[in-house]
Write a protein that holds these residues in place. Sequence first.
Motif, PDB file in Angstrom:
ATOM      1  N   VAL A 147       0.814  -1.193   0.055  1.00  0.00           N
ATOM      2  CA  VAL A 147       0.030   0.071  -0.242  1.00  0.00           C
ATOM      3  C   VAL A 147       0.853   1.291  -0.004  1.00  0.00           C
ATOM      4  O   VAL A 147       0.569   2.180  -0.864  1.00  0.00           O
ATOM      5  N   ALA A 148       1.897   1.333   0.809  1.00  0.00           N
ATOM      6  CA  ALA A 148       2.895   2.380   0.868  1.00  0.00           C
ATOM      7  C   ALA A 148       3.634   2.717  -0.450  1.00  0.00           C
ATOM      8  O   ALA A 148       3.585   3.685  -0.993  1.00  0.00           O
ATOM      9  N   ARG A 149       4.041   1.577  -1.103  1.00  0.00           N
ATOM     10  CA  ARG A 149       4.422   1.687  -2.501  1.00  0.00           C
ATOM     11  C   ARG A 149       3.428   2.255  -3.462  1.00  0.00           C
ATOM     12  O   ARG A 149       3.932   2.807  -4.333  1.00  0.00           O
ATOM     13  N   PHE A 150       2.071   1.737  -3.469  1.00  0.00           N
ATOM     14  CA  PHE A 150       1.182   2.269  -4.382  1.00  0.00           C
ATOM     15  C   PHE A 150       1.354   3.782  -4.234  1.00  0.00           C
ATOM     16  O   PHE A 150       1.163   4.487  -5.125  1.00  0.00           O
ATOM     17  N   PHE A 151       1.064   4.320  -2.988  1.00  0.00           N
ATOM     18  CA  PHE A 151       1.022   5.920  -2.864  1.00  0.00           C
ATOM     19  C   PHE A 151       2.405   6.385  -3.355  1.00  0.00           C
ATOM     20  O   PHE A 151       2.400   7.478  -4.040  1.00  0.00           O
ATOM     21  N   ASP A 152       3.520   5.862  -2.870  1.00  0.00           N
ATOM     22  CA  ASP A 152       4.837   6.350  -3.500  1.00  0.00           C
ATOM     23  C   ASP A 152       4.903   6.317  -4.834  1.00  0.00           C
ATOM     24  O   ASP A 152       5.838   7.207  -5.560  1.00  0.00           O
ATOM     25  N   THR A 153       4.506   5.508  -5.642  1.00  0.00           N
ATOM     26  CA  THR A 153       4.616   5.197  -7.053  1.00  0.00           C
ATOM     27  C   THR A 153       3.639   5.743  -7.824  1.00  0.00           C
ATOM     28  O   THR A 153       3.485   5.663  -9.047  1.00  0.00           O
ATOM     29  N   THR A 154       2.631   6.366  -7.200  1.00  0.00           N
ATOM     30  CA  THR A 154       1.521   7.268  -8.188  1.00  0.00           C
ATOM     31  C   THR A 154       1.736   8.595  -7.948  1.00  0.00           C
ATOM     32  O   THR A 154       2.000   9.278  -6.854  1.00  0.00           O
ATOM     33  N   GLN A 155       1.800   9.302  -8.999  1.00  0.00           N
ATOM     34  CA  GLN A 155       1.775  10.838  -8.965  1.00  0.00           C
ATOM     35  C   GLN A 155       0.464  11.484  -9.067  1.00  0.00           C
ATOM     36  O   GLN A 155      -0.553  10.833  -9.642  1.00  0.00           O
ATOM     37  N   GLY A 156       0.229  12.360  -8.815  1.00  0.00           N
ATOM     38  CA  GLY A 156      -1.057  13.300  -9.016  1.00  0.00           C
ATOM     39  C   GLY A 156      -1.655  13.501  -7.861  1.00  0.00           C
ATOM     40  O   GLY A 156      -2.959  13.748  -7.948  1.00  0.00           O
ATOM     41  N   TRP A 157      -1.223  13.201  -6.640  1.00  0.00           N
ATOM     42  CA  TRP A 157      -1.801  13.368  -5.438  1.00  0.00           C
ATOM     43  C   TRP A 157      -2.201  14.728  -4.937  1.00  0.00           C
ATOM     44  O   TRP A 157      -2.630  15.114  -3.815  1.00  0.00           O
ATOM     45  N   ASP A 158      -1.796  15.853  -5.756  1.00  0.00           N
ATOM     46  CA  ASP A 158      -2.120  17.179  -5.445  1.00  0.00           C
ATOM     47  C   ASP A 158      -3.453  17.721  -6.033  1.00  0.00           C
ATOM     48  O   ASP A 158      -3.726  18.506  -5.871  1.00  0.00           O
ATOM     49  N   ALA A 159      -3.881  16.592  -6.656  1.00  0.00           N
ATOM     50  CA  ALA A 159      -5.529  16.788  -6.951  1.00  0.00           C
ATOM     51  C   ALA A 159      -6.477  16.509  -5.889  1.00  0.00           C
ATOM     52  O   ALA A 159      -5.954  15.841  -5.039  1.00  0.00           O
TER      53      ALA A 159
END
Length: 199
Positions: A147-159
């Motif tokens: 789960v941590a890797r999912f968040f870390d390897t996904t871009q666009g969390w500023d949306a």
Amino acid sequence: MQIKRREKTLVQHAYFFGYGSLVNRATHGFDGARPARLSGWRRVWRHTTLRPVAYLTVMPDAGAEIDGLIAPVPGADWPALDAREAAYARAPAARQVRHDLPHTPEIAVYTIPEGHHGAPDAAHPILLSYIDVVVQGYLREFGEDGVARFFDTTQGWDAPVLDDRAAPRYPRHRGLSGDERALTDAHLDRVGVRRLIGE
């Protein structure tokens, strides 16, 4: 009397690589799914004119690597999956996927074509009910580290993220336990997500 023997033919299905909601086996009926890793693509939140909210896609990136699942598409019959992924196009990815299969099948990954997507905004937010489904899938397949890797390897969390848990808008939403919701919320806070309150 001569007996004819029937030779068994090994059927080698085509596979898809799932990196979002398809990682959650409860959202589809494709049997035989197994963990895999895709290199040369990065996961990112985007939106298209075909959908009112943001979805995950992948974009080419030589230095990126993401976890996911591969699952067979029996007889390479793609129409049902293509209908589910209607905003996407299929791209070949067999040479970029690491898996434990004893053979090298055809593998496709779904991606929104370049020029047909934009960054999420208040008018096209990310649905929290969608994030919940994806996180639940990654937790079940890869544990909390996954789960941590999912968040870390996904871009666009500023949306912006629309909190629609009270009335989920994502059509394949699933019920989450309190611990699953808390895990999702902790990572959303960690990456600094801005939440919008659902109507």
